[in-house]
Design an enzyme around this catalytic site. Sequence first.
Site, PDB file in Angstrom:
ATOM      1  N   SER A 137      -9.047  -4.761  -4.084  1.00  0.00           N
ATOM      2  CA  SER A 137      -8.346  -3.758  -4.655  1.00  0.00           C
ATOM      3  C   SER A 137      -8.997  -3.408  -6.116  1.00  0.00           C
ATOM      4  O   SER A 137      -9.327  -4.455  -6.969  1.00  0.00           O
ATOM      5  CB  SER A 137      -6.895  -4.346  -4.983  1.00  0.00           C
ATOM      6  OG  SER A 137      -6.264  -3.400  -5.909  1.00  0.00           O
ATOM      7  N   TYR A 150      -2.115 -11.956  -6.694  1.00  0.00           N
ATOM      8  CA  TYR A 150      -2.864 -10.849  -5.962  1.00  0.00           C
ATOM      9  C   TYR A 150      -4.222 -10.599  -6.244  1.00  0.00           C
ATOM     10  O   TYR A 150      -5.266 -10.382  -5.403  1.00  0.00           O
ATOM     11  CB  TYR A 150      -1.948  -9.607  -6.174  1.00  0.00           C
ATOM     12  CG  TYR A 150      -2.497  -8.285  -5.494  1.00  0.00           C
ATOM     13  CD1 TYR A 150      -2.286  -8.105  -4.123  1.00  0.00           C
ATOM     14  CD2 TYR A 150      -3.224  -7.174  -5.940  1.00  0.00           C
ATOM     15  CE1 TYR A 150      -2.618  -7.117  -3.121  1.00  0.00           C
ATOM     16  CE2 TYR A 150      -3.493  -6.186  -5.106  1.00  0.00           C
ATOM     17  CZ  TYR A 150      -3.550  -5.870  -3.870  1.00  0.00           C
ATOM     18  OH  TYR A 150      -3.726  -4.808  -3.009  1.00  0.00           O
ATOM     19  N   LYS A 154      -7.730 -11.222  -4.039  1.00  0.00           N
ATOM     20  CA  LYS A 154      -8.799 -10.166  -3.957  1.00  0.00           C
ATOM     21  C   LYS A 154     -10.125 -10.426  -4.477  1.00  0.00           C
ATOM     22  O   LYS A 154     -11.042  -9.983  -3.997  1.00  0.00           O
ATOM     23  CB  LYS A 154      -8.133  -8.906  -4.411  1.00  0.00           C
ATOM     24  CG  LYS A 154      -6.830  -8.038  -3.722  1.00  0.00           C
ATOM     25  CD  LYS A 154      -7.150  -7.970  -2.428  1.00  0.00           C
ATOM     26  CE  LYS A 154      -6.041  -7.301  -1.680  1.00  0.00           C
ATOM     27  NZ  LYS A 154      -6.161  -7.041  -0.158  1.00  0.00           N
TER      28      LYS A 154
HETATM   29  P1  NDP Z   1       1.225  -1.765   3.749  1.00  0.00           P
HETATM   30  O1  NDP Z   1       2.197  -2.534   3.190  1.00  0.00           O
HETATM   31  O2  NDP Z   1       1.722  -0.296   3.546  1.00  0.00           O
HETATM   32  O3  NDP Z   1       0.847  -2.170   5.211  1.00  0.00           O
HETATM   33  C1  NDP Z   1       0.409  -3.502   5.316  1.00  0.00           C
HETATM   34  C2  NDP Z   1      -0.090  -3.616   6.810  1.00  0.00           C
HETATM   35  O4  NDP Z   1      -0.544  -4.840   6.818  1.00  0.00           O
HETATM   36  C3  NDP Z   1       1.104  -3.258   7.786  1.00  0.00           C
HETATM   37  O5  NDP Z   1       0.573  -2.601   8.761  1.00  0.00           O
HETATM   38  C4  NDP Z   1       1.607  -4.682   8.056  1.00  0.00           C
HETATM   39  O6  NDP Z   1       2.309  -4.907   9.400  1.00  0.00           O
HETATM   40  C5  NDP Z   1       0.210  -5.479   8.053  1.00  0.00           C
HETATM   41  N1  NDP Z   1       0.320  -6.890   7.687  1.00  0.00           N
HETATM   42  C6  NDP Z   1       1.037  -7.566   6.639  1.00  0.00           C
HETATM   43  N2  NDP Z   1       0.611  -9.042   6.728  1.00  0.00           N
HETATM   44  C7  NDP Z   1      -0.316  -9.424   7.772  1.00  0.00           C
HETATM   45  C8  NDP Z   1      -0.495 -10.423   8.311  1.00  0.00           C
HETATM   46  N3  NDP Z   1      -0.322 -11.383   7.804  1.00  0.00           N
HETATM   47  N4  NDP Z   1      -1.228 -10.213   9.431  1.00  0.00           N
HETATM   48  C9  NDP Z   1      -1.392  -9.077  10.115  1.00  0.00           C
HETATM   49  N5  NDP Z   1      -0.837  -7.756   9.695  1.00  0.00           N
HETATM   50  C10 NDP Z   1      -0.133  -8.123   8.519  1.00  0.00           C
HETATM   51  O7  NDP Z   1      -0.071  -1.751   2.811  1.00  0.00           O
HETATM   52  P2  NDP Z   1      -1.384  -0.761   2.425  1.00  0.00           P
HETATM   53  O8  NDP Z   1      -1.700  -0.081   3.569  1.00  0.00           O
HETATM   54  O9  NDP Z   1      -1.018  -0.378   1.081  1.00  0.00           O
HETATM   55  O10 NDP Z   1      -2.577  -1.959   2.011  1.00  0.00           O
HETATM   56  C11 NDP Z   1      -3.562  -2.106   2.893  1.00  0.00           C
HETATM   57  C12 NDP Z   1      -4.672  -2.885   2.174  1.00  0.00           C
HETATM   58  O11 NDP Z   1      -5.215  -2.162   1.221  1.00  0.00           O
HETATM   59  C13 NDP Z   1      -4.217  -4.261   1.713  1.00  0.00           C
HETATM   60  O12 NDP Z   1      -5.214  -5.016   1.914  1.00  0.00           O
HETATM   61  C14 NDP Z   1      -4.032  -4.024   0.204  1.00  0.00           C
HETATM   62  O13 NDP Z   1      -4.096  -5.074  -0.512  1.00  0.00           O
HETATM   63  C15 NDP Z   1      -5.152  -2.993  -0.080  1.00  0.00           C
HETATM   64  N6  NDP Z   1      -4.775  -2.198  -1.274  1.00  0.00           N
HETATM   65  C16 NDP Z   1      -3.883  -1.165  -1.072  1.00  0.00           C
HETATM   66  C17 NDP Z   1      -3.400  -0.469  -2.286  1.00  0.00           C
HETATM   67  C18 NDP Z   1      -2.518   0.516  -2.496  1.00  0.00           C
HETATM   68  O14 NDP Z   1      -2.254   0.993  -3.740  1.00  0.00           O
HETATM   69  N7  NDP Z   1      -1.899   0.725  -1.662  1.00  0.00           N
HETATM   70  C19 NDP Z   1      -4.555  -0.573  -3.450  1.00  0.00           C
HETATM   71  C20 NDP Z   1      -5.403  -1.504  -3.251  1.00  0.00           C
HETATM   72  C21 NDP Z   1      -5.694  -2.304  -2.411  1.00  0.00           C
HETATM   73  P3  NDP Z   1       3.353  -5.770   9.712  1.00  0.00           P
HETATM   74  O15 NDP Z   1       4.603  -5.150   9.215  1.00  0.00           O
HETATM   75  O16 NDP Z   1       3.547  -6.148  11.109  1.00  0.00           O
HETATM   76  O17 NDP Z   1       3.216  -6.963   8.942  1.00  0.00           O
END
Ligand code: NDP
Length: 242
Positions: A137, A150, A154
């Site tokens: 991130s 967090y 990362k």
């Molecule tokens: P969301 O919360 O929108 O989506 C997260 C996804 O991860 C969901 O599909 C969830 O599915 C899944 N998930 C969570 N925990 C687990 C687990 N233990 N095993 C498998 N699946 C899991 O997050 P984003 O799309 O925003 O984020 C995606 C990535 O990007 C992350 O790594 C985040 O840290 C990174 N990121 C995001 C930013 C942002 O501003 N959005 C900025 C920088 C980095 P389920 O409901 O089934 O658990």
Amino acid sequence: MARTAIVTGASRGIGRAIAKRLAADGFAVVVNYAGSSKAAQEVVDEIRRTDGEALALQADIGNPEQVKRMFEKTMEAYGHVDVVVNNAGIMENSLISKGDVASFDRVIATNLRGTFVVLAEAAKHVAEGGRLIGFSSSVLGLNLPTYGAYIASKAGVEGLVRVLANEMRGRKVTVNAVAPGPVATELFLTGKTSEQVDHLSKLNPLERLGQVEDIANVVSFLAGPDGAWVNGQVLRANGGMS
Ligand code: NDP
């Protein structure tokens, strides 16, 4: 036979956009999720409606047994693994001085341990010419209060991808991470006031919030032929936020 990509956390947000984009690029895509089976199946259905190939597979990325099974099922279904995008992640905010160890453990268990578990299994299975992509991130560069766990998780991911890139010597496999800036997803928007969202959106000189497709485009580049010479890097996709 189509190249195969596993995308973790693909039931919503950035992962969903990546799964759809890689399917459009011609990959057979494994749509991984932890608990949201219905949402994951909807992503699969959407991909199939556009003549793509996809399969929903459950696995908590922090659970080695479940991740092992996901790779085995992928091998059974498609015979090979070419790209692994470990996008799944969670965010919890807490001041370090509060000492919330339970929250720290949850964040580390998914973001750092999960990345280690998925990359370990990916390194075993990935075919020659493959691509492994982790998720950091850009908030790492801001050192914002309450982001301690967090950011620590990362920072660990960035270390893991750089080391694994070296460990894959001789296998023609690249290992990189993408580090998005703020992107309009549940993870980013939950718990923030519109003023906070507006402030964080304008930190970059393009003065807008990232969209999930902005990040899927970067992953598509790293996973595709044009990304072949990028290795051991962390690509900060954030509109120029610093
Ligand atoms: P969301 O919360 O929108 O989506 C997260 C996804 O991860 C969901 O599909 C969830 O599915 C899944 N998930 C969570 N925990 C687990 C687990 N233990 N095993 C498998 N699946 C899991 O997050 P984003 O799309 O925003 O984020 C995606 C990535 O990007 C992350 O790594 C985040 O840290 C990174 N990121 C995001 C930013 C942002 O501003 N959005 C900025 C920088 C980095 P389920 O409901 O089934 O658990």
